[in-house]
Design a protein around this motif. Structure first.
Motif, PDB file in Angstrom:
ATOM      1  N   PRO A  20     -36.137   2.493  -9.741  1.00  0.00           N
ATOM      2  CA  PRO A  20     -36.466   3.438  -8.662  1.00  0.00           C
ATOM      3  C   PRO A  20     -35.785   3.143  -7.320  1.00  0.00           C
ATOM      4  O   PRO A  20     -36.306   3.492  -6.269  1.00  0.00           O
ATOM      5  N   PHE A  21     -34.629   2.488  -7.398  1.00  0.00           N
ATOM      6  CA  PHE A  21     -33.835   2.215  -6.193  1.00  0.00           C
ATOM      7  C   PHE A  21     -32.359   2.384  -6.533  1.00  0.00           C
ATOM      8  O   PHE A  21     -31.979   2.419  -7.704  1.00  0.00           O
ATOM      9  N   ALA A  22     -31.545   2.460  -5.481  1.00  0.00           N
ATOM     10  CA  ALA A  22     -30.109   2.691  -5.671  1.00  0.00           C
ATOM     11  C   ALA A  22     -29.457   1.540  -6.430  1.00  0.00           C
ATOM     12  O   ALA A  22     -29.970   0.418  -6.461  1.00  0.00           O
ATOM     13  N   GLY A  56     -26.934  -1.459  -7.317  1.00  0.00           N
ATOM     14  CA  GLY A  56     -26.358  -2.533  -6.508  1.00  0.00           C
ATOM     15  C   GLY A  56     -27.373  -3.350  -5.736  1.00  0.00           C
ATOM     16  O   GLY A  56     -27.033  -4.345  -5.112  1.00  0.00           O
ATOM     17  N   GLY A  57     -28.662  -2.944  -5.808  1.00  0.00           N
ATOM     18  CA  GLY A  57     -29.680  -3.707  -5.090  1.00  0.00           C
ATOM     19  C   GLY A  57     -30.356  -4.711  -6.014  1.00  0.00           C
ATOM     20  O   GLY A  57     -29.997  -4.825  -7.195  1.00  0.00           O
ATOM     21  N   PRO A  58     -31.360  -5.422  -5.510  1.00  0.00           N
ATOM     22  CA  PRO A  58     -32.010  -6.465  -6.305  1.00  0.00           C
ATOM     23  C   PRO A  58     -32.761  -5.959  -7.519  1.00  0.00           C
ATOM     24  O   PRO A  58     -32.714  -6.567  -8.586  1.00  0.00           O
ATOM     25  N   THR A  59     -33.418  -4.806  -7.395  1.00  0.00           N
ATOM     26  CA  THR A  59     -34.156  -4.293  -8.552  1.00  0.00           C
ATOM     27  C   THR A  59     -33.168  -3.905  -9.648  1.00  0.00           C
ATOM     28  O   THR A  59     -33.380  -4.190 -10.830  1.00  0.00           O
ATOM     29  N   ASP A  60     -32.068  -3.312  -9.226  1.00  0.00           N
ATOM     30  CA  ASP A  60     -31.008  -2.908 -10.159  1.00  0.00           C
ATOM     31  C   ASP A  60     -30.406  -4.133 -10.842  1.00  0.00           C
ATOM     32  O   ASP A  60     -30.151  -4.135 -12.046  1.00  0.00           O
ATOM     33  N   THR A  61     -30.217  -5.191 -10.075  1.00  0.00           N
ATOM     34  CA  THR A  61     -29.635  -6.435 -10.617  1.00  0.00           C
ATOM     35  C   THR A  61     -30.529  -7.021 -11.708  1.00  0.00           C
ATOM     36  O   THR A  61     -30.070  -7.341 -12.808  1.00  0.00           O
ATOM     37  N   HIS A  97     -40.090  -1.714 -12.238  1.00  0.00           N
ATOM     38  CA  HIS A  97     -40.474  -1.580 -10.825  1.00  0.00           C
ATOM     39  C   HIS A  97     -41.091  -2.890 -10.349  1.00  0.00           C
ATOM     40  O   HIS A  97     -41.319  -3.805 -11.156  1.00  0.00           O
ATOM     41  N   HIS A  98     -41.333  -2.977  -9.048  1.00  0.00           N
ATOM     42  CA  HIS A  98     -41.839  -4.244  -8.539  1.00  0.00           C
ATOM     43  C   HIS A  98     -43.140  -4.055  -7.759  1.00  0.00           C
ATOM     44  O   HIS A  98     -43.878  -3.093  -8.007  1.00  0.00           O
ATOM     45  N   ILE A  99     -43.379  -4.940  -6.820  1.00  0.00           N
ATOM     46  CA  ILE A  99     -44.625  -4.949  -6.039  1.00  0.00           C
ATOM     47  C   ILE A  99     -44.893  -3.597  -5.397  1.00  0.00           C
ATOM     48  O   ILE A  99     -46.039  -3.235  -5.115  1.00  0.00           O
ATOM     49  N   ASN A 150     -34.590  -1.305   5.518  1.00  0.00           N
ATOM     50  CA  ASN A 150     -35.450  -1.447   4.333  1.00  0.00           C
ATOM     51  C   ASN A 150     -35.106  -0.340   3.340  1.00  0.00           C
ATOM     52  O   ASN A 150     -34.261   0.502   3.604  1.00  0.00           O
ATOM     53  N   ALA A 151     -35.764  -0.388   2.190  1.00  0.00           N
ATOM     54  CA  ALA A 151     -35.459   0.592   1.134  1.00  0.00           C
ATOM     55  C   ALA A 151     -36.530   1.683   1.093  1.00  0.00           C
ATOM     56  O   ALA A 151     -36.814   2.249   0.040  1.00  0.00           O
ATOM     57  N   GLY A 152     -37.122   1.946   2.247  1.00  0.00           N
ATOM     58  CA  GLY A 152     -38.098   3.040   2.316  1.00  0.00           C
ATOM     59  C   GLY A 152     -39.522   2.515   2.245  1.00  0.00           C
ATOM     60  O   GLY A 152     -39.762   1.409   1.745  1.00  0.00           O
ATOM     61  N   GLY A 159     -42.813   1.473   1.031  1.00  0.00           N
ATOM     62  CA  GLY A 159     -43.224   1.156  -0.346  1.00  0.00           C
ATOM     63  C   GLY A 159     -42.291   0.147  -0.981  1.00  0.00           C
ATOM     64  O   GLY A 159     -42.614  -0.459  -1.996  1.00  0.00           O
ATOM     65  N   ALA A 160     -41.122  -0.039  -0.363  1.00  0.00           N
ATOM     66  CA  ALA A 160     -40.183  -1.018  -0.911  1.00  0.00           C
ATOM     67  C   ALA A 160     -40.622  -2.430  -0.533  1.00  0.00           C
ATOM     68  O   ALA A 160     -41.387  -2.639   0.419  1.00  0.00           O
ATOM     69  N   ALA A 161     -40.089  -3.394  -1.255  1.00  0.00           N
ATOM     70  CA  ALA A 161     -40.398  -4.802  -0.962  1.00  0.00           C
ATOM     71  C   ALA A 161     -39.873  -5.165   0.425  1.00  0.00           C
ATOM     72  O   ALA A 161     -40.534  -5.862   1.200  1.00  0.00           O
ATOM     73  N   SER A 162     -38.706  -4.660   0.740  1.00  0.00           N
ATOM     74  CA  SER A 162     -38.105  -4.938   2.052  1.00  0.00           C
ATOM     75  C   SER A 162     -38.947  -4.297   3.164  1.00  0.00           C
ATOM     76  O   SER A 162     -39.041  -4.833   4.266  1.00  0.00           O
ATOM     77  N   HIS A 163     -39.560  -3.164   2.858  1.00  0.00           N
ATOM     78  CA  HIS A 163     -40.465  -2.537   3.842  1.00  0.00           C
ATOM     79  C   HIS A 163     -41.704  -3.405   4.032  1.00  0.00           C
ATOM     80  O   HIS A 163     -42.123  -3.683   5.153  1.00  0.00           O
ATOM     81  N   LYS A 215     -31.843   4.160   0.432  1.00  0.00           N
ATOM     82  CA  LYS A 215     -32.349   4.413  -0.921  1.00  0.00           C
ATOM     83  C   LYS A 215     -32.441   3.124  -1.750  1.00  0.00           C
ATOM     84  O   LYS A 215     -32.861   3.121  -2.902  1.00  0.00           O
ATOM     85  N   GLY A 216     -32.003   2.056  -1.133  1.00  0.00           N
ATOM     86  CA  GLY A 216     -32.086   0.745  -1.774  1.00  0.00           C
ATOM     87  C   GLY A 216     -31.462  -0.286  -0.856  1.00  0.00           C
ATOM     88  O   GLY A 216     -30.716   0.072   0.075  1.00  0.00           O
ATOM     89  N   THR A 217     -31.717  -1.564  -1.109  1.00  0.00           N
ATOM     90  CA  THR A 217     -31.133  -2.556  -0.201  1.00  0.00           C
ATOM     91  C   THR A 217     -29.720  -2.926  -0.631  1.00  0.00           C
ATOM     92  O   THR A 217     -29.065  -3.735   0.029  1.00  0.00           O
ATOM     93  N   GLY A 218     -29.245  -2.303  -1.708  1.00  0.00           N
ATOM     94  CA  GLY A 218     -27.807  -2.403  -1.997  1.00  0.00           C
ATOM     95  C   GLY A 218     -27.026  -1.719  -0.887  1.00  0.00           C
ATOM     96  O   GLY A 218     -26.218  -2.357  -0.185  1.00  0.00           O
ATOM     97  N   PRO A 219     -27.267  -0.415  -0.653  1.00  0.00           N
ATOM     98  CA  PRO A 219     -26.591   0.248   0.473  1.00  0.00           C
ATOM     99  C   PRO A 219     -26.936  -0.360   1.830  1.00  0.00           C
ATOM    100  O   PRO A 219     -26.114  -0.408   2.729  1.00  0.00           O
ATOM    101  N   CYS A 267     -35.261  -8.093   5.508  1.00  0.00           N
ATOM    102  CA  CYS A 267     -35.966  -9.072   4.684  1.00  0.00           C
ATOM    103  C   CYS A 267     -35.766  -8.594   3.266  1.00  0.00           C
ATOM    104  O   CYS A 267     -36.228  -7.498   2.910  1.00  0.00           O
ATOM    105  N   ASP A 268     -35.026  -9.351   2.479  1.00  0.00           N
ATOM    106  CA  ASP A 268     -34.698  -8.860   1.140  1.00  0.00           C
ATOM    107  C   ASP A 268     -34.690 -10.000   0.132  1.00  0.00           C
ATOM    108  O   ASP A 268     -34.668 -11.168   0.483  1.00  0.00           O
ATOM    109  N   GLN A 269     -34.703  -9.587  -1.120  1.00  0.00           N
ATOM    110  CA  GLN A 269     -34.846 -10.553  -2.197  1.00  0.00           C
ATOM    111  C   GLN A 269     -33.592 -11.379  -2.412  1.00  0.00           C
ATOM    112  O   GLN A 269     -32.474 -10.881  -2.188  1.00  0.00           O
ATOM    113  N   THR A 270     -33.758 -12.590  -2.850  1.00  0.00           N
ATOM    114  CA  THR A 270     -32.591 -13.466  -3.077  1.00  0.00           C
ATOM    115  C   THR A 270     -31.651 -12.850  -4.121  1.00  0.00           C
ATOM    116  O   THR A 270     -30.459 -13.147  -4.143  1.00  0.00           O
TER     117      THR A 270
HETATM  118  C1  MLT Z   1     -36.828  -3.285  -2.140  1.00  0.00           C
HETATM  119  O1  MLT Z   1     -36.671  -3.461  -0.943  1.00  0.00           O
HETATM  120  O2  MLT Z   1     -37.862  -2.863  -2.666  1.00  0.00           O
HETATM  121  C2  MLT Z   1     -35.684  -3.518  -3.036  1.00  0.00           C
HETATM  122  O3  MLT Z   1     -34.847  -4.452  -2.494  1.00  0.00           O
HETATM  123  C3  MLT Z   1     -34.987  -2.216  -3.175  1.00  0.00           C
HETATM  124  C4  MLT Z   1     -33.814  -2.310  -4.068  1.00  0.00           C
HETATM  125  O4  MLT Z   1     -33.923  -2.906  -5.153  1.00  0.00           O
HETATM  126  O5  MLT Z   1     -32.772  -1.768  -3.680  1.00  0.00           O
END
Ligand code: MLT
Length: 325
Positions: A36-38, A40-45, A92-94, A156-158, A160-164, A184-188, A202-205
């Motif tokens: 549910p994110f763009a 190139g970001g952490p969830t995608d990885t 999906h995550h938290i 942040n990624a919107g 509800g995102a972890a970065s938010h 749309k994600g912390t990749g962009p 603030c983003d995931q390792t």
């Molecule tokens: C997040 O902030 O929830 C994730 O980093 C979003 C993402 O995976 O792009």
């Protein structure tokens, strides 16, 4: 009577055969894993590593489809309304838990729209900035943010995102609202941080490790209780003065409610195998995280985690007073 009984038995047999074969050979075609994110970001990885490994066990391709927007709730909603046939799954995550409070008009009920496959990993976060931001440590960053609160931008990624969530906790901790910039994600978002168009994140390792190691962004703290092996000199947020600032981003795999139990069981088994895949384990380690243990990669563990996390974050979000609508 005999004729009736034999007709009934035949009907029951056909029904059971149809039900059974509906998934006896599952999966018989490609499975879509919605992220549910763009891209190139952490969830995608995380998703692409797990999907590739699950494909091997399932004998069918598990392909990732990125459905970004609204802090992950658009992608989650896509899966909530998908056919419950085992061919559309969600990683999906938290955010599945925090969105339950942040969004008062969600298109789905997080606790009743899904069945559960299992937990995947719990990823630490890092507080980072564009490389030429002046501060050199977390205290300096906090002072800088307070002094420039109307101009400092936080990506942040919107909602509800972890970065938010992490950004919201940071702003609450320093008692200073900052300008937030949603992506749309912390990749962009990372692209803009690298380009200097946004100041802090603030983003995931799983998204920041390479850039921190390459010196293309500046790191101030990790949000894990202990320092990370990959960044032994990077203090924890608590060491840096942010009291009780521990945030881990757990990830889970879900299916639409009503997915046949034998299909979900095969997905759980494939997930558990993927979390022992040496490539997945090695890549997770390089990115500062570890796979969930098999005892957590279960439907019961994910269900319990989601329920407890919705309850945990509800008062925190209500205290911050940040909602999506
Ligand atoms: C997040 O902030 O929830 C994730 O980093 C979003 C993402 O995976 O792009």
């Amino acid at each position: 009577m005999t004729l009736f009984k034999s007709l009934f038995a035949a009907t029951a047999l056909v029904a059971s055969l149809v039900a059974g074969t509906a998934h006896a050979d599952y999966p018989e075609r490609t499975i879509t894993m919605v992220v549910p994110f763009a891209a190139g970001g952490p969830t995608d990885t995380v998703a692409r590593l797990v999907a590739e490994s699950m494909s091997k066990d399932l004998g069918q391709q598990v392909i990732v489809e990125n459905v970004g927007g609204a802090g992950g709730t658009l992608g989650a909603g896509r899966v909530a309304s998908a056919d419950a046939d085992g061919y559309t799954i969600l990683l999906h995550h938290i955010g599945m838990a925090t969105s339950a409070t942040l969004y008062r008009k969600l298109a789905y009920d997080p606790l009743n729209a899904f069945d559960y496959v299992g937990l995947v990993t719990d990823v630490p976060m890092t507080i980072v900035s564009r490389k030429d931001l002046e501060p050199t440590d977390l205290k300096g960053l906090i002072d800088y943010a307070k002094a420039n609160k109307d101009t400092v931008t936080v990506a942040n990624a919107g909602i509800g995102a972890a970065s938010h969530l992490c950004g919201m906790l940071f702003m609450s901790a320093i008692e200073t609202p900052l300008v937030t910039v949603p992506y749309k994600g912390t990749g962009p978002a990372m692209t803009d941080l690298l380009g200097g168009q946004v100041d802090i994140m603030c983003d995931q390792t799983t998204n920041t490790t390479k850039q921190i190691q390459g010196g293309t962004i500046k790191a101030f703290a990790v949000t894990s209780p202990e320092r990370l092996k990959i960044f032994p000199d990077l203090p924890t947020a608590v060491e840096g003065g942010l009291k009780d600032f521990n945030v881990g981003i757990w990830h889970g795999v879900y299916v639409p409610k009503g997915t046949p139990a034998d299909a979900t069981a095969k997905l759980t088994a494939a997930l558990q195998k993927s979390l022992k895949d040496e490539n997945v384990v090695a890549r997770f380690a390089e990115l500062g995280t570890v796979p969930s243990p098999e005892s957590d990669a279960t439907p019961e563990a994910l269900k319990a985690k989601l329920e407890s996390e919705i309850a945990r974050w509800k008062p925190v979000i209500e205290a911050a007073g940040q909602y999506a609508d």
